[in-house]
Structure formats: structure tokens, C-alpha cells
Design a protein around this motif. Structure first.
Motif, PDB file in Angstrom:
ATOM      1  N   GLU A  41     -73.992 -38.314  25.063  1.00  0.00           N
ATOM      2  CA  GLU A  41     -75.089 -37.417  25.457  1.00  0.00           C
ATOM      3  C   GLU A  41     -75.191 -37.282  26.968  1.00  0.00           C
ATOM      4  O   GLU A  41     -75.637 -36.267  27.470  1.00  0.00           O
ATOM      5  CB  GLU A  41     -76.414 -37.926  24.892  1.00  0.00           C
ATOM      6  N   HIS A  42     -74.782 -38.298  27.701  1.00  0.00           N
ATOM      7  CA  HIS A  42     -74.892 -38.288  29.161  1.00  0.00           C
ATOM      8  C   HIS A  42     -73.635 -37.775  29.852  1.00  0.00           C
ATOM      9  O   HIS A  42     -73.713 -37.238  30.951  1.00  0.00           O
ATOM     10  CB  HIS A  42     -75.228 -39.695  29.675  1.00  0.00           C
ATOM     11  N   LEU A  43     -72.492 -37.937  29.220  1.00  0.00           N
ATOM     12  CA  LEU A  43     -71.236 -37.597  29.872  1.00  0.00           C
ATOM     13  C   LEU A  43     -70.619 -36.285  29.405  1.00  0.00           C
ATOM     14  O   LEU A  43     -69.737 -35.761  30.082  1.00  0.00           O
ATOM     15  CB  LEU A  43     -70.216 -38.726  29.663  1.00  0.00           C
ATOM     16  N   LEU A  44     -71.052 -35.761  28.269  1.00  0.00           N
ATOM     17  CA  LEU A  44     -70.398 -34.583  27.717  1.00  0.00           C
ATOM     18  C   LEU A  44     -71.339 -33.393  27.669  1.00  0.00           C
ATOM     19  O   LEU A  44     -72.444 -33.491  27.150  1.00  0.00           O
ATOM     20  CB  LEU A  44     -69.880 -34.867  26.308  1.00  0.00           C
ATOM     21  N   THR A  45     -70.875 -32.279  28.214  1.00  0.00           N
ATOM     22  CA  THR A  45     -71.626 -31.034  28.104  1.00  0.00           C
ATOM     23  C   THR A  45     -71.341 -30.382  26.758  1.00  0.00           C
ATOM     24  O   THR A  45     -72.234 -29.903  26.083  1.00  0.00           O
ATOM     25  CB  THR A  45     -71.213 -30.064  29.238  1.00  0.00           C
ATOM     26  N   ALA A  49     -65.235 -29.733  23.213  1.00  0.00           N
ATOM     27  CA  ALA A  49     -64.295 -29.191  24.211  1.00  0.00           C
ATOM     28  C   ALA A  49     -63.970 -30.206  25.294  1.00  0.00           C
ATOM     29  O   ALA A  49     -63.371 -29.855  26.310  1.00  0.00           O
ATOM     30  CB  ALA A  49     -64.892 -27.934  24.836  1.00  0.00           C
ATOM     31  N   SER A  50     -64.331 -31.476  25.086  1.00  0.00           N
ATOM     32  CA  SER A  50     -64.120 -32.500  26.109  1.00  0.00           C
ATOM     33  C   SER A  50     -62.973 -33.427  25.734  1.00  0.00           C
ATOM     34  O   SER A  50     -62.836 -33.821  24.575  1.00  0.00           O
ATOM     35  CB  SER A  50     -65.396 -33.313  26.313  1.00  0.00           C
ATOM     36  N   PHE A  51     -62.182 -33.774  26.745  1.00  0.00           N
ATOM     37  CA  PHE A  51     -61.014 -34.623  26.550  1.00  0.00           C
ATOM     38  C   PHE A  51     -60.907 -35.606  27.702  1.00  0.00           C
ATOM     39  O   PHE A  51     -61.464 -35.392  28.771  1.00  0.00           O
ATOM     40  CB  PHE A  51     -59.737 -33.766  26.500  1.00  0.00           C
ATOM     41  N   LEU A  52     -60.166 -36.687  27.463  1.00  0.00           N
ATOM     42  CA  LEU A  52     -59.907 -37.692  28.490  1.00  0.00           C
ATOM     43  C   LEU A  52     -58.478 -37.552  28.990  1.00  0.00           C
ATOM     44  O   LEU A  52     -57.569 -37.292  28.215  1.00  0.00           O
ATOM     45  CB  LEU A  52     -60.088 -39.099  27.916  1.00  0.00           C
ATOM     46  N   LEU A  71     -60.357 -39.310  33.598  1.00  0.00           N
ATOM     47  CA  LEU A  71     -61.175 -38.120  33.830  1.00  0.00           C
ATOM     48  C   LEU A  71     -61.710 -37.579  32.518  1.00  0.00           C
ATOM     49  O   LEU A  71     -61.010 -37.592  31.503  1.00  0.00           O
ATOM     50  CB  LEU A  71     -60.337 -37.022  34.495  1.00  0.00           C
ATOM     51  N   ILE A  72     -62.943 -37.084  32.541  1.00  0.00           N
ATOM     52  CA  ILE A  72     -63.474 -36.306  31.421  1.00  0.00           C
ATOM     53  C   ILE A  72     -63.320 -34.850  31.825  1.00  0.00           C
ATOM     54  O   ILE A  72     -63.809 -34.435  32.881  1.00  0.00           O
ATOM     55  CB  ILE A  72     -64.939 -36.651  31.122  1.00  0.00           C
ATOM     56  N   VAL A 131     -62.962 -30.784  35.493  1.00  0.00           N
ATOM     57  CA  VAL A 131     -63.302 -32.209  35.490  1.00  0.00           C
ATOM     58  C   VAL A 131     -64.808 -32.348  35.700  1.00  0.00           C
ATOM     59  O   VAL A 131     -65.365 -31.807  36.653  1.00  0.00           O
ATOM     60  CB  VAL A 131     -62.540 -32.969  36.596  1.00  0.00           C
ATOM     61  N   THR A 132     -65.458 -33.056  34.788  1.00  0.00           N
ATOM     62  CA  THR A 132     -66.908 -33.244  34.878  1.00  0.00           C
ATOM     63  C   THR A 132     -67.283 -34.662  35.306  1.00  0.00           C
ATOM     64  O   THR A 132     -68.316 -34.860  35.937  1.00  0.00           O
ATOM     65  CB  THR A 132     -67.595 -32.919  33.543  1.00  0.00           C
ATOM     66  N   PHE A 133     -66.455 -35.642  34.957  1.00  0.00           N
ATOM     67  CA  PHE A 133     -66.717 -37.033  35.333  1.00  0.00           C
ATOM     68  C   PHE A 133     -65.404 -37.753  35.584  1.00  0.00           C
ATOM     69  O   PHE A 133     -64.380 -37.423  34.997  1.00  0.00           O
ATOM     70  CB  PHE A 133     -67.466 -37.802  34.222  1.00  0.00           C
ATOM     71  N   ASN A 134     -65.479 -38.756  36.458  1.00  0.00           N
ATOM     72  CA  ASN A 134     -64.375 -39.666  36.708  1.00  0.00           C
ATOM     73  C   ASN A 134     -64.851 -41.056  36.315  1.00  0.00           C
ATOM     74  O   ASN A 134     -65.856 -41.542  36.831  1.00  0.00           O
ATOM     75  CB  ASN A 134     -63.976 -39.638  38.188  1.00  0.00           C
ATOM     76  N   LEU A 135     -64.133 -41.692  35.423  1.00  0.00           N
ATOM     77  CA  LEU A 135     -64.454 -43.050  35.000  1.00  0.00           C
ATOM     78  C   LEU A 135     -63.548 -43.988  35.785  1.00  0.00           C
ATOM     79  O   LEU A 135     -62.340 -44.005  35.588  1.00  0.00           O
ATOM     80  CB  LEU A 135     -64.256 -43.218  33.489  1.00  0.00           C
ATOM     81  N   HIS A 136     -64.140 -44.733  36.688  1.00  0.00           N
ATOM     82  CA  HIS A 136     -63.383 -45.600  37.585  1.00  0.00           C
ATOM     83  C   HIS A 136     -63.728 -47.052  37.316  1.00  0.00           C
ATOM     84  O   HIS A 136     -64.887 -47.453  37.452  1.00  0.00           O
ATOM     85  CB  HIS A 136     -63.707 -45.243  39.040  1.00  0.00           C
TER      86      HIS A 136
END
Length: 141
Positions: A41-45, A49-52, A71-72, A131-136
């Protein structure tokens, strides 16, 4: 950069704390747990349609995208000037900042060691997603 990794739709509940975390002087800890949250809910718009994607290389270090990060990428977002885009050039994935002004389109690295990518005759550019988020990862455990 390799092929997309589909996201799981399974819920992973995590506890959300209501207290802010200060990056300056420490604040006394208290029991501020409020509720469980679903990271999707917080990371996906748009979940469908979202992939890593796993990052390989250092061309985007200047904005905090490092080798080994995840990356998301959302395929439902229309790419615009200045977005960080997952692009395909000559059937190879790359992540770069999209420069789109008038008829000029190029891909910009965030590392001065890499020149801008400008298409040559016969080259095909496809923007696969934004790219909407970067998971580091901060700690290797």
C-alpha cells in the motif's frame, strides 16, 4: 540489469510506529506502535503494473541508486522529463534520468563518468517503466 521480477501480492504486515525518527538529536523511545501496515500500500501506485529490478553498475550513484539495489518500476506511469526511467536500448535494460525537451530525447546518468546517451540512427529507445522507489540495503546480514 536483468529481467523484471513480478511482485508478490501477499500481505506482509509490519508495525508502523507513530513517533517520528530524528536524524539529529535522539528522542526518548516510547511505545508508539499504532497499527500494522502493508508495504504494498505504501510502495505501489499500481500493483498489477509494478515490478522489481536489481541494479548492476554505478551510473546512478549520484542520486543514491547503487549496485545491488532493487528498484520498484511502475509501467502504468507516463514517463516525463526528469523521471528516472527504466529504458530499453537495443534490447538491453538501463536505468537513467529521462531528458525530454521538444524533439530532443536522451538518457542521463547520475555519475559524471558516464556521458549522456543520445540515440544514433537505427537505435530504438523504449521506456519500459518509471522508477518509483529504490530499495537500498544498509546492512548485509
Amino acid at each position: 540489469m536483468n529481467t523484471p521480477i513480478p511482485l508478490s501480492t501477499a500481505s506482509l504486515p509490519l508495525v508502523l510506529f507513530h513517533a517520528p525518527v530524528y536524524a539529529g538529536f535522539p528522542s526518548p523511545a516510547a511505545d508508539y506502535a499504532q497499527r500494522h501496515i502493508n508495504l504494498n500500500e505504501h510502495l505501489l501506485t499500481n500493483e498489477s503494473a509494478s515490478f522489481l529490478f536489481h541494479v548492476r553498475g554505478d551510473s546512478m550513484n549520484g542520486i543514491g541508486i547503487y549496485d545491488g539495489d532493487t528498484l520498484i518500476v511502475d509501467r502504468s506511469i507516463t514517463p516525463k522529463h526528469n523521471h528516472i526511467a527504466l529504458a530499453i536500448i537495443d534490447e538491453e535494460f538501463t536505468v537513467k534520468r529521462l531528458y525530454k525537451r521538444g524533439q530532443v530525447i536522451k538518457l542521463l546518468a547520475e555519475n559524471p563518468a558516464y556521458p549522456p546517451i543520445e540515440l544514433r540512427d537505427g537505435q530504438e529507445l523504449r521506456i519500459w517503466g518509471v522508477v518509483t522507489f529504490n530499495l537500498h540495503r544498509l546492512l548485509n546480514v
